[in-house]
Motif scaffolding. Structure first.
Motif, PDB file in Angstrom:
ATOM      1  N   GLY A 157       1.787 -10.140  10.006  1.00  0.00           N
ATOM      2  CA  GLY A 157       1.757  -8.088  10.054  1.00  0.00           C
ATOM      3  C   GLY A 157       3.266  -8.039   9.949  1.00  0.00           C
ATOM      4  O   GLY A 157       3.775  -7.410  10.655  1.00  0.00           O
ATOM      5  N   ALA A 158       3.359  -8.296   8.435  1.00  0.00           N
ATOM      6  CA  ALA A 158       4.589  -8.021   7.303  1.00  0.00           C
ATOM      7  C   ALA A 158       4.356  -6.569   7.615  1.00  0.00           C
ATOM      8  O   ALA A 158       5.248  -5.656   6.886  1.00  0.00           O
ATOM      9  N   GLY A 159       3.307  -6.330   7.072  1.00  0.00           N
ATOM     10  CA  GLY A 159       3.363  -5.174   5.726  1.00  0.00           C
ATOM     11  C   GLY A 159       1.587  -4.487   6.216  1.00  0.00           C
ATOM     12  O   GLY A 159       0.822  -4.922   6.812  1.00  0.00           O
ATOM     13  N   LYS A 160       1.187  -4.056   5.304  1.00  0.00           N
ATOM     14  CA  LYS A 160       0.261  -4.050   4.814  1.00  0.00           C
ATOM     15  C   LYS A 160      -0.092  -3.673   2.784  1.00  0.00           C
ATOM     16  O   LYS A 160       1.000  -3.491   1.899  1.00  0.00           O
ATOM     17  N   GLY A 161      -1.222  -5.118   2.357  1.00  0.00           N
ATOM     18  CA  GLY A 161      -1.018  -4.648   1.017  1.00  0.00           C
ATOM     19  C   GLY A 161      -2.474  -4.106   0.693  1.00  0.00           C
ATOM     20  O   GLY A 161      -2.971  -3.669   0.375  1.00  0.00           O
ATOM     21  N   LEU A 162      -2.113  -4.394  -1.301  1.00  0.00           N
ATOM     22  CA  LEU A 162      -3.068  -3.648  -2.194  1.00  0.00           C
ATOM     23  C   LEU A 162      -3.861  -4.899  -2.251  1.00  0.00           C
ATOM     24  O   LEU A 162      -3.357  -5.744  -2.613  1.00  0.00           O
ATOM     25  N   ALA A 174       0.832  -0.798  -0.137  1.00  0.00           N
ATOM     26  CA  ALA A 174       0.179  -0.116  -0.220  1.00  0.00           C
ATOM     27  C   ALA A 174       0.618   1.322   0.135  1.00  0.00           C
ATOM     28  O   ALA A 174       0.413   2.969  -0.292  1.00  0.00           O
ATOM     29  N   ASP A 175       1.903   0.930   0.629  1.00  0.00           N
ATOM     30  CA  ASP A 175       3.360   2.077   0.601  1.00  0.00           C
ATOM     31  C   ASP A 175       3.865   2.294  -0.868  1.00  0.00           C
ATOM     32  O   ASP A 175       4.816   3.110  -1.125  1.00  0.00           O
ATOM     33  N   GLY A 176       3.073   1.653  -2.301  1.00  0.00           N
ATOM     34  CA  GLY A 176       4.331   1.883  -3.341  1.00  0.00           C
ATOM     35  C   GLY A 176       5.662   1.279  -2.946  1.00  0.00           C
ATOM     36  O   GLY A 176       6.299   0.904  -3.937  1.00  0.00           O
ATOM     37  N   CYS A 177       5.520  -0.135  -1.698  1.00  0.00           N
ATOM     38  CA  CYS A 177       6.920  -0.849  -1.878  1.00  0.00           C
ATOM     39  C   CYS A 177       6.886  -1.792  -2.393  1.00  0.00           C
ATOM     40  O   CYS A 177       6.209  -2.055  -2.533  1.00  0.00           O
TER      41      CYS A 177
END
Length: 286
Positions: free
Chosen positions: A274-279, A203-206
């Motif tokens: 909980g590694a990050g936030k996906g799209l 979601a951060d574009g990473c």
């Protein structure tokens, strides 16, 4: 999580996939889809119930994605096919090429499938990337790749990230109206760290990239800086995708093929909670 020591992964599905690949979250069913390319199997996993299914395909499968009306689209050795919700099978576009098979694929924000191929011998120039629309129209996008692999789109859809694994590069293109232009390198995997394989964009574009023979997943910022490394215990890490109801769990596929003494989790579906936030990924519009 630092680059030192193991990441806090869990085994979501203990399996011995020859070439586990292509994790994809299906929000409509709350299931994680993944495949065993050389085992010719489509796996599903429901993390809320633990329920799993396995379906065998008649030929090697490179990718599976949800369809907007239900069912699945399959990137198969001889072309792109549809599985209907009732389980019936039909070809959408059949184009067998001796010595070539399907590989990774991605669904663009407009619902088109960007389907990759490669030669079994991984010969340079033997692979392709094609854009397949819901009505079965196929437009060649790249026709000179070796191992067409990770493909993904930025949150605004204006960039496409792409991996031709032997190049050791993560490339980025400008993307508009189903066309890609201005190819450039986002990052390069250094010698000894493995080869870039599947990818997903958060979601951060990473850009999160699985490293074949690297035993890790790396996250690169949109500027190309390496900012996170998830270390895993088996070297042949193939692809990654965010899943779970809030898209915060990173699912990672692995392979056993070619390993003389595989780690017990080789071929399993792993998860890093909980590694990050996906799209949320678009479904195939066909």
């Amino acid at each position: 999580m630092s680059a030192h020591g193991m990441s806090s992964y869990e085994v979501a599905v203990r399996a011995e996939a020859t070439l586990g690949e292509g994790p994809t979250w299906d929000p409509a069913t709350g299931r994680l889809l993944w495949i065993d390319i050389l085992g010719a199997r489509i796996h599903t996993y429901d993390p809320s119930s633990g329920r799993r299914t396995v379906r065998t395909t008649d030929q090697h499968i490179g990718a599976v994605k949800p369809r907007s009306g239900g069912g699945l689209v399959l990137n198969l050795r001889d072309g792109v096919a549809l599985l209907d919700p009732d389980g019936s099978f039909r070809w959408l576009h059949r184009e067998p090429v001796p010595g070539r098979r399907a590989n990774d694929a991605a669904v663009a924000p407009d619902g088109s499938l960007w389907a990759g191929t490669m030669r079994y011998d991984e010969a340079a120039g033997g692979g392709t990337l094609s854009r397949v629309t819901g009505d079965g129209t196929v437009e060649p996008v790249l026709d000179d790749v070796a191992v067409s692999n990770g493909t993904g789109f930025s949150p605004d859809g204006r960039l496409m990230y792409y991996i031709d694994s032997p190049t050791r590069r993560i490339d980025v293109f400008d993307h508009a109206d189903g066309r890609i232009t201005n190819r450039r390198t986002l990052a390069r995997i250094e010698d000894g760290a493995g080869f870039p394989d599947g990818l997903t964009v958060d979601a951060d574009g990473c850009v999160w990239v699985a490293l074949w023979d690297g035993g890790a997943v790396r996250r690169y910022t949109p500027a190309g800086d390496l900012d996170r490394v998830l270390t895993l215990p088996t070297p042949r890490v193939t692809a990654c995708a965010f899943g779970g109801p809030d898209l915060t769990d990173l699912y990672v596929t692995t392979a056993r093929v070619g390993l003389t003494a595989p780690h017990p989790v080789a071929g399993s579906l792993l998860v890093v909670p909980g590694a990050g936030k996906g799209l949320e990924q678009s479904a195939f519009a066909g």
